[in-house]
Design a protein around this motif. Structure first.
Motif, PDB file in Angstrom:
ATOM      1  N   ALA A 150     -39.820  61.678   3.479  1.00  0.00           N
ATOM      2  CA  ALA A 150     -39.570  61.077   4.791  1.00  0.00           C
ATOM      3  C   ALA A 150     -38.153  60.525   4.877  1.00  0.00           C
ATOM      4  N   THR A 151     -37.627  60.022   3.747  1.00  0.00           N
ATOM      5  CA  THR A 151     -36.270  59.468   3.778  1.00  0.00           C
ATOM      6  C   THR A 151     -35.208  60.545   3.960  1.00  0.00           C
ATOM      7  N   MET A 152     -35.560  61.803   3.739  1.00  0.00           N
ATOM      8  CA  MET A 152     -34.605  62.875   3.968  1.00  0.00           C
ATOM      9  C   MET A 152     -34.397  63.147   5.450  1.00  0.00           C
ATOM     10  N   PHE A 153     -35.348  62.768   6.279  1.00  0.00           N
ATOM     11  CA  PHE A 153     -35.280  63.066   7.706  1.00  0.00           C
ATOM     12  C   PHE A 153     -35.091  61.817   8.565  1.00  0.00           C
ATOM     13  N   PHE A 154     -35.427  60.648   8.033  1.00  0.00           N
ATOM     14  CA  PHE A 154     -35.323  59.414   8.813  1.00  0.00           C
ATOM     15  C   PHE A 154     -34.501  58.402   8.013  1.00  0.00           C
ATOM     16  N   SER A 155     -33.601  57.721   8.703  1.00  0.00           N
ATOM     17  CA  SER A 155     -32.756  56.732   8.057  1.00  0.00           C
ATOM     18  C   SER A 155     -32.673  55.493   8.937  1.00  0.00           C
ATOM     19  N   ALA A 156     -32.480  54.336   8.295  1.00  0.00           N
ATOM     20  CA  ALA A 156     -32.393  53.086   9.050  1.00  0.00           C
ATOM     21  C   ALA A 156     -31.111  53.006   9.858  1.00  0.00           C
ATOM     22  N   GLY A 157     -30.069  53.661   9.401  1.00  0.00           N
ATOM     23  CA  GLY A 157     -28.801  53.622  10.120  1.00  0.00           C
ATOM     24  C   GLY A 157     -27.757  52.811   9.370  1.00  0.00           C
ATOM     25  N   PRO A 160     -28.104  48.486   9.798  1.00  0.00           N
ATOM     26  CA  PRO A 160     -29.106  47.864   8.915  1.00  0.00           C
ATOM     27  C   PRO A 160     -28.755  48.000   7.434  1.00  0.00           C
ATOM     28  N   THR A 161     -28.160  49.116   7.050  1.00  0.00           N
ATOM     29  CA  THR A 161     -27.767  49.275   5.645  1.00  0.00           C
ATOM     30  C   THR A 161     -26.682  48.276   5.267  1.00  0.00           C
ATOM     31  N   TYR A 162     -25.710  48.102   6.142  1.00  0.00           N
ATOM     32  CA  TYR A 162     -24.649  47.130   5.868  1.00  0.00           C
ATOM     33  C   TYR A 162     -25.209  45.712   5.793  1.00  0.00           C
ATOM     34  N   LEU A 163     -26.115  45.372   6.710  1.00  0.00           N
ATOM     35  CA  LEU A 163     -26.702  44.032   6.680  1.00  0.00           C
ATOM     36  C   LEU A 163     -27.515  43.812   5.407  1.00  0.00           C
ATOM     37  N   SER A 173     -18.155  43.987  -4.239  1.00  0.00           N
ATOM     38  CA  SER A 173     -18.699  44.203  -5.573  1.00  0.00           C
ATOM     39  C   SER A 173     -18.789  45.705  -5.821  1.00  0.00           C
ATOM     40  N   TYR A 174     -18.562  46.110  -7.078  1.00  0.00           N
ATOM     41  CA  TYR A 174     -18.643  47.533  -7.408  1.00  0.00           C
ATOM     42  C   TYR A 174     -20.064  48.072  -7.301  1.00  0.00           C
ATOM     43  N   LEU A 175     -21.056  47.174  -7.348  1.00  0.00           N
ATOM     44  CA  LEU A 175     -22.432  47.636  -7.171  1.00  0.00           C
ATOM     45  C   LEU A 175     -22.654  48.208  -5.776  1.00  0.00           C
ATOM     46  N   ALA A 176     -21.862  47.760  -4.803  1.00  0.00           N
ATOM     47  CA  ALA A 176     -21.980  48.305  -3.454  1.00  0.00           C
ATOM     48  C   ALA A 176     -21.552  49.766  -3.393  1.00  0.00           C
ATOM     49  N   LEU A 177     -20.799  50.234  -4.383  1.00  0.00           N
ATOM     50  CA  LEU A 177     -20.385  51.632  -4.429  1.00  0.00           C
ATOM     51  C   LEU A 177     -21.399  52.511  -5.154  1.00  0.00           C
ATOM     52  N   ILE A 178     -22.390  51.895  -5.800  1.00  0.00           N
ATOM     53  CA  ILE A 178     -23.356  52.651  -6.603  1.00  0.00           C
ATOM     54  C   ILE A 178     -24.754  52.609  -5.992  1.00  0.00           C
ATOM     55  N   LEU A 179     -25.267  51.407  -5.743  1.00  0.00           N
ATOM     56  CA  LEU A 179     -26.672  51.268  -5.354  1.00  0.00           C
ATOM     57  C   LEU A 179     -27.018  51.924  -4.010  1.00  0.00           C
ATOM     58  N   PRO A 180     -26.230  51.770  -2.936  1.00  0.00           N
ATOM     59  CA  PRO A 180     -26.643  52.368  -1.662  1.00  0.00           C
ATOM     60  C   PRO A 180     -26.777  53.888  -1.689  1.00  0.00           C
TER      61      PRO A 180
END
Length: 324
Positions: A150-157, A160-163, A173-180
């Motif tokens: 389902a995550t392949m076809f629908f995304s929060a946008g 919301p991801t930035y928030l 933080s360098y984790l922001a370049l890896i985890l998302p």
């Protein structure tokens, strides 16, 4: 005596003169073409060769221009009116200045670190997830698979991801370049399909001998899956090395930017890297040569690693994508 057809003749060791060792048997010639496959004409072979030649030139010619321009002096670039096609007065000043320290060197080290750490983390999570989903008796594997699909076809946008990243305190933080972007569902599905093709009897025999799931994965499944693991590792590594959007979104400190973002600043001529601005102003360096040199540095790791993984693409991708 009836003659034996050449296609079914038995290979024998060729006799040699007295005192000399016997020569090894001759290799079979290439098998004949199937009866339904026509022999290619001379015009067809010539046309295929021309098409391949044009395709290679279309790929290599821009790379040639980038490399030659990065090795050219300011005078040569000015005489050519920009990009240089014919090398003249080759110099490595641009690379020496870039690698002597400053923002570009720091950005390259940041990109290398993010690529190594991110690739290891993504591969660990993807392999564990794919192996669990490939076992039919694992807990809720069908429901988990449906959620991943389902995550392949629908995304929060984006907002919301930035928030979410901001609320977790991952900005700057360098984790922001890896985890998302750590997990790719497509890569998990490819790994799962390859793991499902491994013989269940082999895994059952190891389980009878007392091996647990982690030992089976480490000593049996992964050694048999080198092709697909190599391909997926390259996909993740290239993704982390080429990523720039997350850094521009979550990082505000210029000293933390990876190489791709510094290259974008150079191409857009927003600002010269620290240590190079004065050299460009005094005429020792051309800004265009610096831009091309940074591009070469960004392309070099992918160009070096790709040939080593190329032979695994057919087995790794096709087998993993078809099965399961």
């Amino acid at each position: 005596m009836t003659a034996v057809p050449e296609a079914t003749a038995v290979r024998e060791t060729t006799p040699s003169a007295a005192g000399e060792p016997a020569r090894p048997p001759r290799r079979w010639a290439a098998p004949p073409r199937p009866v339904w496959e026509e022999k290619p004409s001379r015009a067809g072979l010539t046309g295929k060769g021309l098409v391949l030649l044009l395709a290679c030139l279309g790929i290599l010619f821009p790379l040639w221009i980038v490399i030659v321009t990065s090795l050219s002096t300011r005078k040569t670039i000015d005489e050519a009116g920009g990009l240089v096609m014919i090398p003249k007065d080759i110099t490595f000043v641009a690379y020496q200045e870039l690698l002597s320290g400053g923002q570009v060197t720091r950005a390259a080290l940041v990109s290398i670190g993010i690529t190594l750490v991110g690739t290891l983390f993504s591969m660990a999570v993807s392999v564990l997830c794919a192996y669990g989903l490939s076992r039919s008796g694992s807990l809720a594997h069908r429901w988990i698979l449906m959620v991943l699909l389902a995550t392949m076809f629908f995304s929060a946008g984006l907002i919301p991801t930035y928030l979410l990243v901001q609320s977790l305190g991952l900005t700057d933080s360098y984790l922001a370049l890896i985890l998302p972007s750590a997990i790719s569902v497509f890569n998990i599905l490819v790994l799962r399909g390859f793991f499902m093709g491994i013989s269940q009897e082999l895994i059952d025999s190891a389980r009878i001998d007392g091996a647990g799931d982690l030992r089976i994965l480490w000593q049996i499944v992964l050694p048999l899956s080198r092709a697909v693991v190599a391909v997926i590792t390259l996909f993740y590594a290239v993704g982390y090395w080429s990523a720039w959007f997350n850094a521009s979104l979550y990082l505000n400190d210029q000293d933390m930017l990876p190489l791709q973002n510094v290259m974008i600043q150079l191409v857009q001529k927003q600002e010269a890297p620290v240590g190079l601005g004065q050299a460009i102003k005094t005429g020792e360096l051309s800004g265009l040569a610096v831009q091309m040199a940074v591009m070469v540095m960004a392309l070099l790791p992918v160009a070096v690693l790709s040939p080593f993984v190329q032979r695994h693409f057919k087995k790794g991708m096709l087998t993993g994508a078809v099965k399961g």
